[in-house]
Design a protein around this motif. Structure first.
Motif, PDB file in Angstrom:
ATOM      1  N   ILE A   1       0.839  -1.206   0.000  1.00 47.51           N
ATOM      2  CA  ILE A   1       0.000   0.000   0.000  1.00 47.51           C
ATOM      3  C   ILE A   1       0.871   1.250   0.000  1.00 47.51           C
ATOM      4  O   ILE A   1       0.619   2.198  -0.746  1.00 47.51           O
ATOM      5  CB  ILE A   1      -0.973  -0.015   1.206  1.00 47.51           C
ATOM      6  CG1 ILE A   1      -2.041  -1.095   0.991  1.00 47.51           C
ATOM      7  CG2 ILE A   1      -1.604   1.358   1.428  1.00 47.51           C
ATOM      8  CD1 ILE A   1      -2.852  -1.425   2.227  1.00 47.51           C
ATOM      9  N   GLU A   2       1.921   1.260   0.830  1.00 48.93           N
ATOM     10  CA  GLU A   2       2.821   2.412   0.869  1.00 48.93           C
ATOM     11  C   GLU A   2       3.498   2.632  -0.480  1.00 48.93           C
ATOM     12  O   GLU A   2       3.641   3.767  -0.936  1.00 48.93           O
ATOM     13  CB  GLU A   2       3.877   2.240   1.968  1.00 48.93           C
ATOM     14  CG  GLU A   2       3.323   2.342   3.373  1.00 48.93           C
ATOM     15  CD  GLU A   2       2.651   3.680   3.667  1.00 48.93           C
ATOM     16  OE1 GLU A   2       3.135   4.737   3.197  1.00 48.93           O
ATOM     17  OE2 GLU A   2       1.621   3.671   4.365  1.00 48.93           O
ATOM     18  N   MET A   3       3.904   1.552  -1.128  1.00 47.34           N
ATOM     19  CA  MET A   3       4.565   1.672  -2.427  1.00 47.34           C
ATOM     20  C   MET A   3       3.593   2.172  -3.494  1.00 47.34           C
ATOM     21  O   MET A   3       3.962   2.983  -4.348  1.00 47.34           O
ATOM     22  CB  MET A   3       5.179   0.340  -2.862  1.00 47.34           C
ATOM     23  CG  MET A   3       6.350  -0.119  -2.018  1.00 47.34           C
ATOM     24  SD  MET A   3       7.792   0.963  -2.168  1.00 47.34           S
ATOM     25  CE  MET A   3       7.589   2.069  -0.771  1.00 47.34           C
ATOM     26  N   GLU A   4       2.352   1.703  -3.440  1.00 46.49           N
ATOM     27  CA  GLU A   4       1.344   2.182  -4.397  1.00 46.49           C
ATOM     28  C   GLU A   4       1.053   3.658  -4.172  1.00 46.49           C
ATOM     29  O   GLU A   4       0.940   4.427  -5.126  1.00 46.49           O
ATOM     30  CB  GLU A   4       0.072   1.343  -4.286  1.00 46.49           C
ATOM     31  CG  GLU A   4       0.238  -0.050  -4.850  1.00 46.49           C
ATOM     32  CD  GLU A   4      -0.935  -0.976  -4.542  1.00 46.49           C
ATOM     33  OE1 GLU A   4      -1.873  -0.569  -3.823  1.00 46.49           O
ATOM     34  OE2 GLU A   4      -0.896  -2.124  -5.018  1.00 46.49           O
ATOM     35  N   ASP A   5       0.946   4.062  -2.897  1.00 51.15           N
ATOM     36  CA  ASP A   5       0.715   5.471  -2.583  1.00 51.15           C
ATOM     37  C   ASP A   5       1.887   6.326  -3.052  1.00 51.15           C
ATOM     38  O   ASP A   5       1.699   7.403  -3.619  1.00 51.15           O
ATOM     39  CB  ASP A   5       0.511   5.675  -1.072  1.00 51.15           C
ATOM     40  CG  ASP A   5      -0.822   5.151  -0.574  1.00 51.15           C
ATOM     41  OD1 ASP A   5      -1.696   4.818  -1.410  1.00 51.15           O
ATOM     42  OD2 ASP A   5      -0.989   5.052   0.658  1.00 51.15           O
ATOM     43  N   TYR A   6       3.094   5.845  -2.819  1.00 54.15           N
ATOM     44  CA  TYR A   6       4.293   6.574  -3.223  1.00 54.15           C
ATOM     45  C   TYR A   6       4.318   6.761  -4.741  1.00 54.15           C
ATOM     46  O   TYR A   6       4.600   7.847  -5.239  1.00 54.15           O
ATOM     47  CB  TYR A   6       5.543   5.826  -2.758  1.00 54.15           C
ATOM     48  CG  TYR A   6       6.826   6.507  -3.146  1.00 54.15           C
ATOM     49  CD1 TYR A   6       7.302   7.596  -2.419  1.00 54.15           C
ATOM     50  CD2 TYR A   6       7.552   6.077  -4.248  1.00 54.15           C
ATOM     51  CE1 TYR A   6       8.476   8.236  -2.786  1.00 54.15           C
ATOM     52  CE2 TYR A   6       8.729   6.711  -4.619  1.00 54.15           C
ATOM     53  CZ  TYR A   6       9.184   7.789  -3.882  1.00 54.15           C
ATOM     54  OH  TYR A   6      10.338   8.413  -4.250  1.00 54.15           O
ATOM     55  N   LYS A   7       4.004   5.690  -5.464  1.00 57.78           N
ATOM     56  CA  LYS A   7       3.990   5.777  -6.927  1.00 57.78           C
ATOM     57  C   LYS A   7       2.953   6.798  -7.388  1.00 57.78           C
ATOM     58  O   LYS A   7       3.216   7.614  -8.266  1.00 57.78           O
ATOM     59  CB  LYS A   7       3.690   4.405  -7.534  1.00 57.78           C
ATOM     60  CG  LYS A   7       3.699   4.402  -9.039  1.00 57.78           C
ATOM     61  CD  LYS A   7       3.419   3.038  -9.598  1.00 57.78           C
ATOM     62  CE  LYS A   7       3.410   3.049 -11.109  1.00 57.78           C
ATOM     63  NZ  LYS A   7       3.068   1.746 -11.664  1.00 57.78           N
ATOM     64  N   ARG A   8       1.769   6.737  -6.781  1.00 58.16           N
ATOM     65  CA  ARG A   8       0.700   7.667  -7.146  1.00 58.16           C
ATOM     66  C   ARG A   8       1.116   9.111  -6.849  1.00 58.16           C
ATOM     67  O   ARG A   8       0.933  10.004  -7.665  1.00 58.16           O
ATOM     68  CB  ARG A   8      -0.573   7.306  -6.373  1.00 58.16           C
ATOM     69  CG  ARG A   8      -1.832   7.439  -7.138  1.00 58.16           C
ATOM     70  CD  ARG A   8      -3.116   7.024  -6.416  1.00 58.16           C
ATOM     71  NE  ARG A   8      -3.014   6.395  -5.127  1.00 58.16           N
ATOM     72  CZ  ARG A   8      -2.940   5.068  -4.911  1.00 58.16           C
ATOM     73  NH1 ARG A   8      -2.932   4.250  -5.931  1.00 58.16           N
ATOM     74  NH2 ARG A   8      -2.882   4.574  -3.704  1.00 58.16           N
TER      75      ARG A   8
ATOM     76  N   SER B   1       4.208  10.282  -6.533  1.00 60.01           N
ATOM     77  CA  SER B   1       5.320  10.648  -7.415  1.00 60.01           C
ATOM     78  C   SER B   1       4.818  11.000  -8.799  1.00 60.01           C
ATOM     79  O   SER B   1       5.266  11.966  -9.407  1.00 60.01           O
ATOM     80  CB  SER B   1       6.327   9.508  -7.518  1.00 60.01           C
ATOM     81  OG  SER B   1       6.919   9.272  -6.278  1.00 60.01           O
ATOM     82  N   LEU B   2       3.892  10.213  -9.306  1.00 57.00           N
ATOM     83  CA  LEU B   2       3.323  10.472 -10.620  1.00 57.00           C
ATOM     84  C   LEU B   2       2.591  11.799 -10.621  1.00 57.00           C
ATOM     85  O   LEU B   2       2.728  12.594 -11.547  1.00 57.00           O
ATOM     86  CB  LEU B   2       2.385   9.336 -11.028  1.00 57.00           C
ATOM     87  CG  LEU B   2       1.769   9.419 -12.409  1.00 57.00           C
ATOM     88  CD1 LEU B   2       2.847   9.474 -13.482  1.00 57.00           C
ATOM     89  CD2 LEU B   2       0.852   8.244 -12.657  1.00 57.00           C
ATOM     90  N   SER B   3       1.837  12.064  -9.551  1.00 55.68           N
ATOM     91  CA  SER B   3       1.103  13.318  -9.439  1.00 55.68           C
ATOM     92  C   SER B   3       2.069  14.504  -9.427  1.00 55.68           C
ATOM     93  O   SER B   3       1.852  15.500 -10.117  1.00 55.68           O
ATOM     94  CB  SER B   3       0.260  13.303  -8.161  1.00 55.68           C
ATOM     95  OG  SER B   3      -0.356  14.538  -7.951  1.00 55.68           O
ATOM     96  N   THR B   4       3.156  14.387  -8.667  1.00 53.73           N
ATOM     97  CA  THR B   4       4.157  15.447  -8.609  1.00 53.73           C
ATOM     98  C   THR B   4       4.820  15.642  -9.963  1.00 53.73           C
ATOM     99  O   THR B   4       5.037  16.772 -10.406  1.00 53.73           O
ATOM    100  CB  THR B   4       5.224  15.102  -7.541  1.00 53.73           C
ATOM    101  OG1 THR B   4       4.577  14.948  -6.286  1.00 53.73           O
ATOM    102  CG2 THR B   4       6.270  16.188  -7.437  1.00 53.73           C
ATOM    103  N   GLU B   5       5.099  14.542 -10.647  1.00 54.18           N
ATOM    104  CA  GLU B   5       5.728  14.604 -11.968  1.00 54.18           C
ATOM    105  C   GLU B   5       4.815  15.340 -12.956  1.00 54.18           C
ATOM    106  O   GLU B   5       5.271  16.183 -13.718  1.00 54.18           O
ATOM    107  CB  GLU B   5       5.994  13.174 -12.452  1.00 54.18           C
ATOM    108  CG  GLU B   5       6.910  13.076 -13.622  1.00 54.18           C
ATOM    109  CD  GLU B   5       7.210  11.621 -13.959  1.00 54.18           C
ATOM    110  OE1 GLU B   5       6.932  11.229 -15.103  1.00 54.18           O
ATOM    111  OE2 GLU B   5       7.715  10.897 -13.085  1.00 54.18           O
ATOM    112  N   ILE B   6       3.530  15.043 -12.916  1.00 55.11           N
ATOM    113  CA  ILE B   6       2.568  15.703 -13.801  1.00 55.11           C
ATOM    114  C   ILE B   6       2.486  17.190 -13.479  1.00 55.11           C
ATOM    115  O   ILE B   6       2.478  18.037 -14.378  1.00 55.11           O
ATOM    116  CB  ILE B   6       1.179  15.030 -13.707  1.00 55.11           C
ATOM    117  CG1 ILE B   6       1.250  13.630 -14.329  1.00 55.11           C
ATOM    118  CG2 ILE B   6       0.105  15.881 -14.371  1.00 55.11           C
ATOM    119  CD1 ILE B   6       0.032  12.773 -14.068  1.00 55.11           C
ATOM    120  N   GLU B   7       2.451  17.519 -12.183  1.00 54.22           N
ATOM    121  CA  GLU B   7       2.411  18.931 -11.782  1.00 54.22           C
ATOM    122  C   GLU B   7       3.656  19.669 -12.264  1.00 54.22           C
ATOM    123  O   GLU B   7       3.563  20.797 -12.754  1.00 54.22           O
ATOM    124  CB  GLU B   7       2.290  19.049 -10.257  1.00 54.22           C
ATOM    125  CG  GLU B   7       0.915  18.690  -9.730  1.00 54.22           C
ATOM    126  CD  GLU B   7       0.858  18.716  -8.205  1.00 54.22           C
ATOM    127  OE1 GLU B   7       1.645  19.457  -7.583  1.00 54.22           O
ATOM    128  OE2 GLU B   7       0.022  17.990  -7.646  1.00 54.22           O
TER     129      GLU B   7
END
Length: 169
Positions: A139-146, A148-154
């Motif tokens: 769960i932590e890894m999935e949250d981290y990926k989400r 990170s992806l959100s930050t990358e898009i921003e």
């Protein structure tokens, strides 16, 4: 710093355990003409035969190009066949052959035996605790990926906005 060192040691240990597990599986499946990387394909097709290549790649978390290479090898060894979809000629479906079904059963048995060996000295409570800890990590890894992806898009949006601002000056 001590927490980091402890966490780092745990991650190293986890990588070693997973690597040893994979080596054991690879060694045990060789006698069935199954090669490293093929068990997930065999097991997924045993569960859902006739998958579209793209969907199969997504299920086993590999790139479609890597899957194509693996399927070519498996086709040559008689484990799978690829057939064009009857409704859409652009789509290729993957099916296990009789040899592939036998190999999938052998892989399941190898995995079952190895898992039994891995946990033979664990109590039921320890197994449940281990499972819950792994789920927390997942769960932590999935949250981290989400995140990170959100930050990358921003960041990309920010760069695009400022790029157009800079062109105007």
């Amino acid at each position: 710093m001590e927490d980091y060192d402890h966490s780092q040691a745990l991650m190293v240990l986890m990588r070693r355990v997973l690597k040893q597990h994979r080596r054991n599986v690879d060694t045990l499946i060789q006698q069935y003409d199954v090669f490293p990387g093929q068990p997930p394909i065999l097991l997924r097709l045993a569960k859902t035969d006739g998958l579209i290549q793209k969907d199969l790649a997504e299920h086993i978390l590999i790139k479609p190009a890597s899957l194509t290479t693996m399927l070519t090898r498996m086709e040559k060894s008689g484990m799978v066949t690829r057939q064009t979809d009857s409704q859409d000629q652009r789509i290729s479906r993957v099916f296990l052959t009789e040899k592939g079904h036998r190999a999938a059963l052998a892989v399941k048995e190898v995995m079952r035996d190895l898992e039994k060996k891995c946990f033979e000295n664990f109590s039921d409570e320890e197994k449940e605790l281990f499972k819950s800890m792994l789920l927390k990590i997942q769960i932590e890894m999935e949250d981290y990926k989400r995140e990170s992806l959100s930050t990358e898009i921003e960041n990309e949006r920010y760069d695009i906005l400022h790029e157009s601002d800079n062109k105007g000056t």
